[in-house]
Write an enzyme that holds these catalytic residues in place. Structure first.
Site, mmCIF file in Angstrom:
data_model
loop_
_atom_site.group_PDB
_atom_site.id
_atom_site.type_symbol
_atom_site.label_atom_id
_atom_site.label_comp_id
_atom_site.label_asym_id
_atom_site.label_seq_id
_atom_site.Cartn_x
_atom_site.Cartn_y
_atom_site.Cartn_z
ATOM 1 N N LYS A 1 -12.290 14.346 -0.056
ATOM 2 C CA LYS A 1 -11.438 15.283 -0.745
ATOM 3 C C LYS A 1 -11.855 16.291 -1.557
ATOM 4 O O LYS A 1 -11.724 17.528 -1.690
ATOM 5 C CB LYS A 1 -10.399 14.640 -1.220
ATOM 6 C CG LYS A 1 -9.589 13.763 -0.557
ATOM 7 C CD LYS A 1 -8.216 13.294 -1.071
ATOM 8 C CE LYS A 1 -8.672 12.165 -2.370
ATOM 9 N NZ LYS A 1 -9.230 10.930 -1.823
ATOM 10 N N ARG B 1 -0.477 9.651 -4.728
ATOM 11 C CA ARG B 1 -1.240 8.548 -4.422
ATOM 12 C C ARG B 1 -0.196 7.229 -3.859
ATOM 13 O O ARG B 1 -0.543 6.118 -3.675
ATOM 14 C CB ARG B 1 -1.969 7.907 -5.500
ATOM 15 C CG ARG B 1 -3.586 8.325 -5.161
ATOM 16 C CD ARG B 1 -4.349 7.686 -6.261
ATOM 17 N NE ARG B 1 -5.712 7.385 -5.740
ATOM 18 C CZ ARG B 1 -6.621 8.370 -6.075
ATOM 19 N NH1 ARG B 1 -6.309 9.611 -6.271
ATOM 20 N NH2 ARG B 1 -7.867 8.022 -5.724
ATOM 21 N N ARG C 1 -22.592 7.822 -3.689
ATOM 22 C CA ARG C 1 -22.008 9.133 -4.504
ATOM 23 C C ARG C 1 -22.691 9.029 -5.972
ATOM 24 O O ARG C 1 -22.382 8.019 -6.711
ATOM 25 C CB ARG C 1 -20.611 9.226 -4.321
ATOM 26 C CG ARG C 1 -20.121 10.005 -5.099
ATOM 27 C CD ARG C 1 -18.414 10.684 -4.769
ATOM 28 N NE ARG C 1 -17.606 9.571 -5.419
ATOM 29 C CZ ARG C 1 -16.399 9.791 -5.018
ATOM 30 N NH1 ARG C 1 -15.992 10.620 -4.207
ATOM 31 N NH2 ARG C 1 -15.486 8.628 -5.532
ATOM 32 N N ARG D 1 -20.401 7.185 -11.094
ATOM 33 C CA ARG D 1 -18.993 6.864 -11.680
ATOM 34 C C ARG D 1 -18.858 5.473 -11.812
ATOM 35 O O ARG D 1 -19.079 4.655 -11.062
ATOM 36 C CB ARG D 1 -17.767 7.512 -11.040
ATOM 37 C CG ARG D 1 -17.443 8.854 -11.221
ATOM 38 C CD ARG D 1 -16.590 9.634 -10.469
ATOM 39 N NE ARG D 1 -15.332 8.782 -9.694
ATOM 40 C CZ ARG D 1 -14.641 9.021 -8.934
ATOM 41 N NH1 ARG D 1 -14.930 10.299 -8.463
ATOM 42 N NH2 ARG D 1 -13.583 8.249 -8.643
ATOM 43 N N ARG E 1 -10.276 -0.647 -4.790
ATOM 44 C CA ARG E 1 -9.759 1.076 -4.553
ATOM 45 C C ARG E 1 -9.264 1.159 -3.209
ATOM 46 O O ARG E 1 -8.341 1.838 -2.636
ATOM 47 C CB ARG E 1 -10.760 1.951 -5.049
ATOM 48 C CG ARG E 1 -10.891 2.345 -6.431
ATOM 49 C CD ARG E 1 -12.159 3.029 -6.819
ATOM 50 N NE ARG E 1 -12.265 4.390 -6.261
ATOM 51 C CZ ARG E 1 -13.305 5.099 -6.220
ATOM 52 N NH1 ARG E 1 -14.556 4.582 -6.754
ATOM 53 N NH2 ARG E 1 -13.126 6.287 -5.600
HETATM 54 P P1 ADP Z 1 -11.201 8.852 -5.456
HETATM 55 O O1 ADP Z 1 -10.469 9.805 -4.546
HETATM 56 O O2 ADP Z 1 -12.538 9.007 -5.014
HETATM 57 O O3 ADP Z 1 -10.614 7.563 -5.150
HETATM 58 P P2 ADP Z 1 -10.329 10.071 -7.740
HETATM 59 O O4 ADP Z 1 -11.283 10.633 -8.683
HETATM 60 O O5 ADP Z 1 -9.269 10.782 -7.138
HETATM 61 O O6 ADP Z 1 -11.154 9.236 -6.834
HETATM 62 O O7 ADP Z 1 -9.602 8.832 -8.648
HETATM 63 C C1 ADP Z 1 -10.324 8.123 -9.561
HETATM 64 C C2 ADP Z 1 -9.148 6.951 -10.205
HETATM 65 O O8 ADP Z 1 -8.139 7.746 -10.931
HETATM 66 C C3 ADP Z 1 -8.233 6.248 -9.108
HETATM 67 O O9 ADP Z 1 -9.060 5.260 -8.632
HETATM 68 C C4 ADP Z 1 -7.157 5.934 -10.027
HETATM 69 O O10 ADP Z 1 -7.436 4.861 -10.852
HETATM 70 C C5 ADP Z 1 -6.992 7.075 -10.866
HETATM 71 N N1 ADP Z 1 -5.985 7.910 -10.166
HETATM 72 C C6 ADP Z 1 -6.287 9.293 -9.839
HETATM 73 N N2 ADP Z 1 -5.257 9.979 -9.451
HETATM 74 C C7 ADP Z 1 -4.176 9.049 -9.284
HETATM 75 C C8 ADP Z 1 -2.767 9.117 -9.232
HETATM 76 N N3 ADP Z 1 -2.339 9.980 -8.567
HETATM 77 N N4 ADP Z 1 -2.149 8.073 -9.669
HETATM 78 C C9 ADP Z 1 -2.654 6.922 -10.300
HETATM 79 N N5 ADP Z 1 -4.118 6.926 -10.637
HETATM 80 C C10 ADP Z 1 -4.721 7.806 -10.161
#
Ligand code: ADP
Ligand code: ZN
Length: 204
Positions: free
Chosen positions: A13, A87, A121, A151, A162
């Site tokens: 994404k 999400r 990554r 990360r 996750r």
């Molecule tokens: P990825 O898409 O690779 O899992 P992100 O950078 O989008 O990574 O998100 C990293 C973390 O941030 C998630 O695992 C979650 O803990 C938190 N997070 C991101 N977006 C949301 C959301 N919309 N609602 C709740 N937690 C979120």
């Protein structure tokens, strides 16, 4: 056109979002990036978010919704691209009350490759650029020269959680948006260029 990018962690994404932002002049809103900025600055939101993110869990909806509505306000009249939000179903319902979403692009990747993609990554501490370790030459960011690091939530034990959270809470959104008739599936198994070409076919 307001767009939501859907996909499992590791689906690509963020990579596609950067390209789409440039090509289609969209305001890119990544909740993950926003949380990481808060964590770096050690704000209240950042410290709270960290306690969930390091366990691979979702940050509570009330906090997430607040940062999203601020970001949407900042976008003003500009079309936006949401990356990492919504999400879960509750977030999707709240989003529907705030704005009109025109298209949802679901980047579809085989489960088997996700773990390798995420654990390999590396992410730039400064500009957020990400790349697989196999495509990097040393630890400098090809975009800005700053350091590329893993990360904390890209380590294998967290990744497992996750992916489970994705299956349980986020994957149902494919049906949610499918029922609204605005979902498009894109094959995410190719190179970043190939996937971007697929997205181009959808968006023109
Ligand atoms: P990825 O898409 O690779 O899992 P992100 O950078 O989008 O990574 O998100 C990293 C973390 O941030 C998630 O695992 C979650 O803990 C938190 N997070 C991101 N977006 C949301 C959301 N919309 N609602 C709740 N937690 C979120
Ligand atoms: Zn960089």
């Amino acid at each position: 056109m307001n767009i939501v990018l859907l996909g499992a962690p590791g689906a690509g994404k963020g990579t596609q979002a950067l390209r789409m932002e440039e090509r289609y002049k969209l305001k890119h809103i990544s909740t993950g990036d926003i949380f990481r900025q808060h964590m770096r600055r050690q704000t209240e939101v950042g410290n709270l978010a960290r306690s969930y993110i390091k366990k691979g869990q979702l940050v509570p909806d009330d906090v997430t919704l607040k940062i999203v509505s601020i970001a949407l306000e900042e976008a003003g009249n500009k079309d936006f691209l949401l990356d990492g939000f919504p999400r879960n179903t509750r977030q999707a319902e709240m989003l529907d009350e705030l704005v009109k979403i025109d298209k949802v692009i679901n980047i579809d990747v085989d489960k088997a490759v996700l773990t390798d993609r995420i654990c390999g990554r590396r992410s730039c501490v400064e500009c957020g650029y990400t790349a697989h370790i196999s495509a990097l030459n040393g630890s400098a960011c090809p975009k800005c020269g700053c350091e590329m690091v893993q990360r904390m939530d890209d380590r294998e034990d967290t990744v497992r959680d996750r992916l489970r959270v994705y299956e349980e809470q986020t994957a149902p959104l494919i049906e949610y948006y499918g029922a609204k008739g605005i979902l498009v599936n894109v094959d995410g198994m190719g190179s970043p260029e190939e996937v971007f070409a697929e997205i181009g076919k959808v968006l023109g």
